[in-house]
Structures are given as structure tokens and as C-alpha cells.
Scaffold this motif. Structure first.
Motif, short mmCIF file in Angstrom:
data_model
loop_
_atom_site.label_atom_id
_atom_site.label_comp_id
_atom_site.label_asym_id
_atom_site.label_seq_id
_atom_site.Cartn_x
_atom_site.Cartn_y
_atom_site.Cartn_z
N ALA A 20 -4.84 4.00 1.68
CA ALA A 20 -4.60 2.72 2.35
C ALA A 20 -5.79 2.31 3.20
N GLU A 68 1.04 -3.21 1.85
CA GLU A 68 1.13 -1.75 1.85
C GLU A 68 2.53 -1.29 2.23
N TYR A 69 3.11 -1.94 3.25
CA TYR A 69 4.44 -1.51 3.69
C TYR A 69 5.47 -1.69 2.59
N SER A 71 5.01 -1.95 -0.66
CA SER A 71 4.72 -1.06 -1.78
C SER A 71 5.13 0.38 -1.50
N VAL A 72 4.70 0.89 -0.35
CA VAL A 72 4.98 2.29 -0.03
C VAL A 72 6.45 2.47 0.35
N ALA A 149 0.87 3.91 6.22
CA ALA A 149 0.03 3.20 5.25
C ALA A 149 -0.25 1.77 5.71
N ALA A 150 0.76 1.09 6.24
CA ALA A 150 0.58 -0.29 6.69
C ALA A 150 -0.39 -0.36 7.87
N SER A 153 -3.99 0.46 6.71
CA SER A 153 -4.55 -0.62 5.91
C SER A 153 -4.96 -1.81 6.78
#
Length: 232
Positions: A20, A68-69, A71-72, A149-150, A153
Motif C-alpha cells: 500500500a 485501499e480500505y 479493497s482490503v 493499508a488505507a 497508502s
């Protein structure tokens, strides 16, 4: 006699945030630089170029965090569903699950008697963990972490985007485009080398790959900006 100590340094625990962060930093540098180059090539004023860059930074960081949020989070939901399903199967058919685990170890090279004994001990210790790890390939090291991850990123995007914006702010209008390109390519090369280093891959290949695509993106943006600048 000297005791030989065996030290290993693995990088699997970095997979989630590293991917990320690298993606965010790369997108921050590249998208912001391309935006600035495109706007600057359209013969607009320096203030408009900087305003476009700041707007791109804010919008891009939020977009990267949200993307990212989501997706993950989807990956984490899938992992949770698999964990729940495996728990139900263990409760309803422990014998069948033991047989399944035994077959996995037999397939990996153990004889059947030893495979059955290993399955016995692992299921007695942590049946769910053994099945998640050996049947589904899931572990704590590679588990999906949406917030991490969010955050990685968004933060890395903002840091990456600041570099071409600062380059644009510190030079005269006439030198803005080349300054943005040079600073951005240097930053992309450093990012490629650093990410390759952290991942244990070849640094030169990582640098060349990211610089090539960065150059292509900025050249295309500059061309588009010139075309629309002349048209207006």
C-alpha cells in the motif's frame, strides 16, 4: 566448539503495508507530477499550476485511502468468512478434517503414519489455526489489515505528491516543467530502489521499471497539455 546461530530475516509481515505504501508513494509522485506537467505545458500561470497540484494531492490521498480500505476490507471479509466456515466444519466433522489435514501432509512428503501423528498434535494444539494455515494458506503475517493499508497508502501518497509540488514552487515559471520532471524521476528512482530493497528484490530492476513508466506518463501529460494549450 563455537555454537552456530541461525538467524533468518523474513519480510512477509511487511506485505500489507509495504504494498500500500509503495503504491501510494508511486501514485502520489507520478499522478501529481503528470498533472503539474500537463497544466504547466498548457501555458497557464504558476499559481494555477500549484493550485492544481495541491488539489490533486488532497483528492488523490483521499481516493487512495478509500480505495485501499474498500479493497482490503473485502479481502478481510473473505478471510473472516473462510475462518467461520472452517470452524463449522471442524465442529461438525472433526474426523473428516483430520483426514483432510493428513492428506495435505502426505502430499507434502510425509509418510501416512507420521502425517496422521502430525495432524493429531497440531489439531490438539490449534485445530483452526492448522487448517487455516495448511489448507487455506492463511496466517497472521499475511492477514488483511484495512485501516493499516488505507493509512499507509494515504500518507505515502501525500509525501510523494509534495515533492513535485515543492519543485514547482521553488523555481521560476519558465523552469517549472523541467524541474518537476527531474525531481519526480529522482524520487521515483529512489522509491523503486527502496521498495526493492525492502522486498528483497533487485534494486536496479525496480528503479528502471518505475522510472520508465514515470517518464512515459509525464511525456504523455506534457503532450496533452501542449495540445490543449495551443488549442486555447
Amino acid at each position: 566448539m563455537h555454537r552456530i546461530r541461525h538467524h533468518e530475516h523474513h519480510r512477509l509481515d511487511r506485505i500489507g503495508w509495504l504494498r500500500a505504501a509503495v503504491l501510494g508513494a508511486n501514485d502520489g509522485i507520478l499522478s501529481t507530477a503528470s498533472l503539474l506537467v500537463g497544466v504547466a505545458s498548457a501555458a497557464t500561470g504558476g499559481n494555477q499550476v500549484l493550485l492544481a497540484g495541491v488539489a490533486g494531492l488532497v483528492a488523490g490521498a483521499m481516493s487512495m485511502a478509500a480505495g485501499e480500505y474498500v479493497s482490503v476490507r473485502s479481502q478481510a471479509d473473505s478471510e473472516h468468512a473462510e475462518r467461520q466456515l472452517e470452524s463449522i466444519e471442524l465442529a461438525e466433522d472433526p474426523v473428516g478434517e483430520h483426514r483432510e489435514l493428513t492428506e495435505i501432509y502426505v502430499h507434502r512428503g510425509l509418510d501416512r503414519k507420521l502425517a496422521s501423528e502430525v495432524a493429531d498434535q497440531l489439531m490438539a494444539h490449534d485445530a483452526l489455526g492448522a487448517h487455516l494455515r495448511d489448507e487455506l494458506g492463511m496466517s497472521d503475517a499475511t492477514a488483511a489489515r484495512p485501516l493499516q493499508a488505507a493509512a499507509a497508502s494515504a500518507a505515502s501518497f501525500a509525501v510523494g505528491a509534495i515533492l513535485p509540488i515543492v519543485a514547482a514552487a521553488l523555481v521560476p515559471r519558465v523552469a517549472m516543467t523541467p524541474a518537476i520532471i527531474v525531481v519526480s524521476l529522482i524520487a521515483l528512482a529512489a522509491l523503486g530502489a527502496m521498495s526493492a530493497r525492502l522486498a528483497g528484490a533487485g534494486m536496479l530492476r525496480g528503479m528502471v521499471r518505475i522510472v520508465f513508466w514515470g517518464t512515459a506518463a509525464m511525456v504523455l501529460s506534457s503532450t496533452v497539455g501542449r495540445i490543449f494549450g495551443v488549442a486555447t
